[in-house]
Write a protein that holds these residues in place. Sequence first.
Motif, PDB file in Angstrom:
ATOM      1  N   ALA A 247       0.823  -1.204   0.000  1.00 15.05           N
ATOM      2  CA  ALA A 247       0.000   0.000   0.000  1.00 15.05           C
ATOM      3  C   ALA A 247       0.862   1.261   0.000  1.00 15.05           C
ATOM      4  N   ILE A 248       1.947   1.253   0.761  1.00 14.15           N
ATOM      5  CA  ILE A 248       2.845   2.415   0.785  1.00 14.15           C
ATOM      6  C   ILE A 248       3.414   2.664  -0.612  1.00 14.15           C
ATOM      7  N   SER A 249       3.800   1.590  -1.288  1.00 11.69           N
ATOM      8  CA  SER A 249       4.325   1.731  -2.651  1.00 11.69           C
ATOM      9  C   SER A 249       3.261   2.280  -3.578  1.00 11.69           C
ATOM     10  N   ALA A 250       2.016   1.822  -3.423  1.00  5.92           N
ATOM     11  CA  ALA A 250       0.936   2.306  -4.276  1.00  5.92           C
ATOM     12  C   ALA A 250       0.713   3.799  -4.090  1.00  5.92           C
ATOM     13  N   VAL A 251       0.804   4.279  -2.844  1.00  6.30           N
ATOM     14  CA  VAL A 251       0.665   5.710  -2.588  1.00  6.30           C
ATOM     15  C   VAL A 251       1.738   6.486  -3.354  1.00  6.30           C
ATOM     16  N   ARG A 252       2.966   6.004  -3.300  1.00  6.95           N
ATOM     17  CA  ARG A 252       4.062   6.698  -3.975  1.00  6.95           C
ATOM     18  C   ARG A 252       3.855   6.723  -5.483  1.00  6.95           C
ATOM     19  N   VAL A 253       3.417   5.603  -6.044  1.00  7.96           N
ATOM     20  CA  VAL A 253       3.232   5.540  -7.495  1.00  7.96           C
ATOM     21  C   VAL A 253       2.052   6.411  -7.921  1.00  7.96           C
ATOM     22  N   LEU A 254       0.951   6.365  -7.187  1.00 12.83           N
ATOM     23  CA  LEU A 254      -0.204   7.184  -7.543  1.00 12.83           C
ATOM     24  C   LEU A 254       0.114   8.662  -7.449  1.00 12.83           C
ATOM     25  N   ARG A 255       0.845   9.048  -6.424  1.00  8.69           N
ATOM     26  CA  ARG A 255       1.232  10.456  -6.306  1.00  8.69           C
ATOM     27  C   ARG A 255       2.168  10.867  -7.441  1.00  8.69           C
ATOM     28  N   ASP A 256       3.060   9.984  -7.806  1.00 12.45           N
ATOM     29  CA  ASP A 256       3.957  10.290  -8.920  1.00 12.45           C
ATOM     30  C   ASP A 256       3.168  10.491 -10.208  1.00 12.45           C
ATOM     31  N   ALA A 257       2.033   9.763 -10.345  1.00 11.21           N
ATOM     32  CA  ALA A 257       1.194   9.897 -11.535  1.00 11.21           C
ATOM     33  C   ALA A 257       0.271  11.106 -11.472  1.00 11.21           C
TER      34      ALA A 257
ATOM     35  N   TRP B 218       2.190  11.092 -18.428  1.00  7.20           N
ATOM     36  CA  TRP B 218       2.848  10.333 -17.361  1.00  7.20           C
ATOM     37  C   TRP B 218       3.250   8.965 -17.882  1.00  7.20           C
ATOM     38  N   GLU B 219       4.423   8.551 -17.535  1.00  9.14           N
ATOM     39  CA  GLU B 219       4.907   7.218 -17.879  1.00  9.14           C
ATOM     40  C   GLU B 219       5.435   6.535 -16.632  1.00  9.14           C
ATOM     41  N   PRO B 220       5.243   5.252 -16.505  1.00  8.62           N
ATOM     42  CA  PRO B 220       5.793   4.545 -15.342  1.00  8.62           C
ATOM     43  C   PRO B 220       7.313   4.492 -15.434  1.00  8.62           C
ATOM     44  N   PRO B 221       7.972   4.225 -14.321  1.00 10.82           N
ATOM     45  CA  PRO B 221       9.434   4.109 -14.366  1.00 10.82           C
ATOM     46  C   PRO B 221       9.857   2.935 -15.248  1.00 10.82           C
ATOM     47  N   GLU B 222      11.014   3.079 -15.890  1.00 10.41           N
ATOM     48  CA  GLU B 222      11.521   2.002 -16.740  1.00 10.41           C
ATOM     49  C   GLU B 222      12.251   0.980 -15.870  1.00 10.41           C
TER      50      GLU B 222
END
Length: 1016
Positions: A746-756, A850-854
Amino acid sequence: MAGLEAALREAVDGEIRFDAGSKGAYVTDGSNYRQVPIGVVVPRNVEAGARAVRVCARFGAPVLSRGGGTSLAGQSTNTAVVIDWTKYCHALISVDPDARTCVVEPGIVLDTLNQRLSGHGLQFGPKPSTHSQCALGGMIGNNSCGASAQAYGKTVDNVRRLDVLTYDGLRMRVGPTSGAERARTVAEGGRKAEIYAGLDRIVTEYLADIRRGFPRIPRRVSGYNLDSLLPENGFDVARALVGSEGTLVTVLRAELGLVPVPACQSLLVLGYEDICRAGDDVPRLLRHCSPGQLEALDGRMAQLMREEGVHLDSLGVLPEGDSWLLVQYSGDSREDVDEQAHSLLRALGRSEKDPDVAFSDDPEREQRMLKAREAGLGVTARPPDDRETWEGWEDSAVPPDRLGDYLRDLKKLFEEFGYDHPSLYGHFGQGCVHTRIPFGLRTAEGVAGFRRFVERAADLVTSYGGSLSGEHGDGQSRGELLTRMFGERLVTAFGELKAVFDPDNRMNPGKVVDPNPVDGQLRLGPAWRPAAPRTHFGYPEDEHSFTRAVMRCVGIGNCRSHHGGVMCPSYRATLEEEHSTRGRARLLFEMLGGHTDSTITDGWRSTEVRDALDLCLACKGCKSDCPVGVDMATYKAEFLSHHYAGRLRPAAHYSLGWLPVLARLSRIAPSPANALLHAPGLSRIGKRLAGVTGERAAPVFARQSFLQWWQAQTQERNGAEPDPADPRTVVLWPDTFSTYFHPSVAISAVRVLRDAGFEVTVPTRPVCCGLTWISTGQLTVAEKVLRRTLDVLRPHLEAGTPVIGLEPSCTAVFRADAPELMPADQDVQRLSGQVRTLAEQLVHHAPEGWEPPELARRATVQTHCHQHAIMKFDADRELMRRARLDADVLDEGCCGLAGDFGFERGHHEISMAVAEQGVLPAVREAAPDSLVLADGFSCRTQIDQGGTGRRALHLAEALALGLEGNLPGRQPERLAERPSPPSRTARWATTAGAAALTAAAAAAAVRPALRPSRHP
């Protein structure tokens, strides 16, 4: 009966079953008919099966040999001792690559045989649409064909010799027999001489009738193969026995002819304005080409596929038209198959560029197209318009050059009887037409109409020089109609052939010869009166009827497949009919009663149904992989709720079913809780009391839960809650597993969603989807839990805020289970439409640019079963592609843990057997520097505990590591912040907090037993 059972137990090395549950599982096949077996024998070897027949002969008990049980004409249901060959008698005994032959036992499945032959570049040619579950013994009994019969002929054309046993105990090897050999046999005397003398007499007496009376068409499966005994056909006794539906002998072994696996194939699809015009064009196509397959499907089937949302990718590449012919070519090279297709187009005056033409030499695309055609039975069995369609006239065959006119006359017959718009499709290159017709099999008037129709249809197909059956055989559906096709003399000859091999009529009686009436022994019928129980789930797709939901199963048997897809893991581990989706559906059907001889008589309290459902993993694989969408996970939850109503449940229903409550209680003292859960002595006692298997390590509670982390983050950020109406706002769903066990997800999901670019909010009041209560059948509690959750989410539901699910099983509850449990609740419907997976949010709703990290990494990916069944995996594939993950998405079935299943006592062996069939070996074989991804908590736990040496990541964790630039070179999953079991010292820690937690947990576990309606 008692003496027969005792004698079988004494003489037969096998499983002897005369219990109500076993009888109920075998009470019907894929047909309209139902007959309760005397008992079931599952021999451990072929010799044991032969002994079972001999014991039955001593008692005069009828015998029914059964393979995959997919027969559509009633051949595989009888009041007889059923011998199921598929569990143990499935050996490939030998292969002779030079002679292109092999010897097999009757229980081997066709796909399994061809997989084992692949190393020799050989295969068994005939391939019915049930190739993933049909057994060779059944194919021999039914003279199976399939689409590939265009190139390779029927089963009869590919059988060399048979090792057979007569009811009275004669075992012999049969095949082509010269006149001299027959003379020697007769001279030797005995039972074999009697049989061969009888065969000679029948051929001599009916020689002219046989030569004139058998239609000369590619697809004649009806009747006995007396034509194989003609002198010009080598007096082939093996081929004469093929298609005899177990009414003459028991097949113990078979020598089969094999064909090379084609090196290359191509597929040409031609569009037509209607199916009759397509039929008209078949003779012209056959004059100009010799295709490997020439199949057809009509616009009605395409319409049903669109309405049911299946095979849409195949429909998308169909050319213009309302019906289509699919022409497949085989050859040694790509140039060869391409030229064959283009040569036909030139002969037809058509071009690949025409809008009504599509051409492909891409094997994957071809297989998708042909699978769409193969799916015909499942697609047409349960149309979305809620009509019931049935077998009975589903595989007639005519000369291919008369096909178009026959189709027109058949459609006129449909109209005359008021059978509106059945789909017409099939193996048109051989004149075989498939359909399912909405017969009214619940009323006397409807059954009478059914009988009149099949009699008229039999006369119609005979007038065209055709066959009642072009593929599925006679059984009970067409046995009574054979006189209309063959005439009295040939039907008399069939009876004499039966008398030669089985004079006492004990081999699968009532089929082909002296058949039961076409309208007798119906599975429904005007006297059928099933219970109509009140239920918790609404079954909105089944007219709000549990009975109709159970009747979704039409016996196709895809749940008995051995490879690919998800369904059915417990069958794959046990090879037991009772533990297939179909077997369980049969038992539920019997439980509902409706027949005076129903095998299950105690309704919801049935221990037989409970035991069959006990090994259901509730993986929901059947909801997506079953052609008619049987949802056994939901039926299991429904059954458990009634079975245990008002009485104590198994301990695991409290310990695992109430896991969300216990997980919240763990916040009192997580470290002492972990110490107690893993203390050697205490953990064993605790597991025993909790109904948990001793072989499993308990999951470890995180020191800091995701909600605790979130609250700390919120205080640090000192910001206001995001506006629910802001299009950037998303609710991250704090499921129990991502909150209390693997908060890094869940913590990782927060970081990814915020990055997006999204604003994340999380419910701070306790919420739960109710999954664990649903899976254990505590549906009243689950509904209360869901209502409280809806209260918490209401502002977001009213604003249309997306809810992002991380745990697939919880997301699936909101998408599927909750709307069925509370179908009238508008907030449930809103939530179902607003919940999304992380990948769906990022792929379809992330801000432009927005693109996900490579990640630039290979990954072995296990799809959670509930995601496979409900949400699908397309968005995840696309997200991984954008993240430059070279993803190997496993097609290895369920992980075997499946929520609480793998933790319950008595399930560990099955759980690990399922895992070892695919998932765990695939993870072990993954490259050391690749990622192992599994979004499901169960999947990750199974991989962690399954001796793989790997720790799986959630996709959110992998993306977060990529954002931080922390993706390491080797075994990156070991760096994920996951709680580990406590040290030996910690295991013995005792504190006041731990004592308090233990007391609270015990109280929570006991409370539901005392007050089951109490809100958690």
